[in-house]
Design an enzyme around this catalytic site. Structure first.
Site, PDB file in Angstrom:
ATOM      1  CE  LYS A  32      84.127 -17.600 -37.329  1.00  0.00           C
ATOM      2  NZ  LYS A  32      84.606 -16.971 -38.587  1.00  0.00           N
ATOM      3  CE1 TYR A  36      80.814 -17.835 -35.574  1.00  0.00           C
ATOM      4  CE2 TYR A  36      81.344 -17.347 -33.289  1.00  0.00           C
ATOM      5  CZ  TYR A  36      81.381 -17.005 -34.631  1.00  0.00           C
ATOM      6  OH  TYR A  36      81.966 -15.829 -35.019  1.00  0.00           O
ATOM      7  CB  SER A  80      88.976 -16.295 -36.174  1.00  0.00           C
ATOM      8  OG  SER A  80      88.520 -17.332 -35.336  1.00  0.00           O
TER       9      SER A  80
END
Length: 280
Positions: free
Chosen positions: A153, A149, A135
């Site tokens: 994650k 993004y 991650s």
């Protein structure tokens, strides 16, 4: 040192490449996936049968389970699953195209989910195994210009966190790795930007665009050392729930968690005020 077989997505660059090189050098076997097979011809030539490689695009989710099944069939046992493949998509949320949003979700989130789901029946059958999800500190802290993004994650961290609790009684350990910036091709190679909208030039979201377009800001993290730490985690028992790598990651995560905890703790009375009275 225990000899293991590893399944790693995205072994052509970044942490995937660094881990693969270190593992093969020490005598482990690696089953790797790449989008372009010729990107790892040197590894195939050097390590022969110890390096099993197949092409895989994580956005082609229907291909994931058959390929994972093939790795277990061909190699007999896979000890560690490493979800490494992914990329950064940056820009203000409004700047991103629908196609970019879907591709990022398919690659970073859905692809990783399906790799894990495909591996679980095999790991259960073995009665052992490790899952390592790469991650970022961006899975715990959020910055403007990184909304999509962060969405991928934060999403994969929630999924993996829950899966870890589900499979712990089955002998399967699960670890989330949260690196800070590292000197790989992530920032100035694979990162993508949405089409610019002038209105966001004065927004904090513009910082991410400026940094990527300038290509001049060096990341502090050493990918070789980070790969060593990720590999070493497979020897820890029980499996560490999270591994934070890099000073920038530590500072970002602790700052974000401290601020969020303070916000929550300040609401203890108002939160309990919405309950039914005790005994009712």
């Amino acid at each position: 040192m225990t000899q293991r077989t590893w399944f790693i997505t995205g072994v052509n660059s970044g942490f995937g490449r660094a881990m693969t090189e270190q593992l093969l050098e020490r005598g482990d076997r690696v089953a790797g996936t790449v989008r372009k097979r010729d990107a790892v011809n040197d590894l195939s030539e050097t390590y022969g049968e110890n390096f099993w490689v197949e092409t895989l695009d994580l956005t082609d989710t229907a291909d994931i389970r058959p390929l994972v099944d093939k790795a277990f069939t061909d190699l007999g046992t896979v000890d560690v699953i490493v979800n490494n493949a992914g990329y950064g998509l940056f820009g203000a949320a409004e700047e991103l195209t629908d196609e970019q949003v879907e591709d990022a979700l398919d690659t970073n989130l859905l692809g990783s989910i399906q790799v894990i789901r495909a591996a679980l029946p095999h790991l259960r059958g073995q009665g052992s195994g490790r899952i390592i999800q790469i991650s970022t500190f961006g899975g715990q802290a959020a910055l403007p210009g990184g909304s999509m993004y962060h969405a991928t994650k934060w999403g994969i961290e929630g999924f993996v966190d829950a899966v870890g609790q589900e499979v712990a009684p089955l002998g399967i350990g699960v670890t989330i790795v949260e690196p800070g910036g590292a000197r790989t091709a992530f920032r100035y190679g694979s990162a993508k930007l949405g089409p610019a909208i002038d209105a966001y030039a004065a927004s904090p979201a513009s910082f991410a665009r400026t940094m990527i377009e300038s290509g001049t800001q060096l990341s502090p993290g050493d990918p070789v050392k980070m790969a060593e730490a990720i590999i070493a985690s497979a020897d820890q028992n029980p499996a560490p729930k999270r591994i934070v790598l890099g000073t920038d990651s530590f500072n970002m995560i602790t700052g974000a968690l401290t601020a969020r905890l303070a916000d929550v703790q300040a609401q203890q009375d108002s939160a309990s005020a919405t309950d039914f009275p005790a005994g009712e």
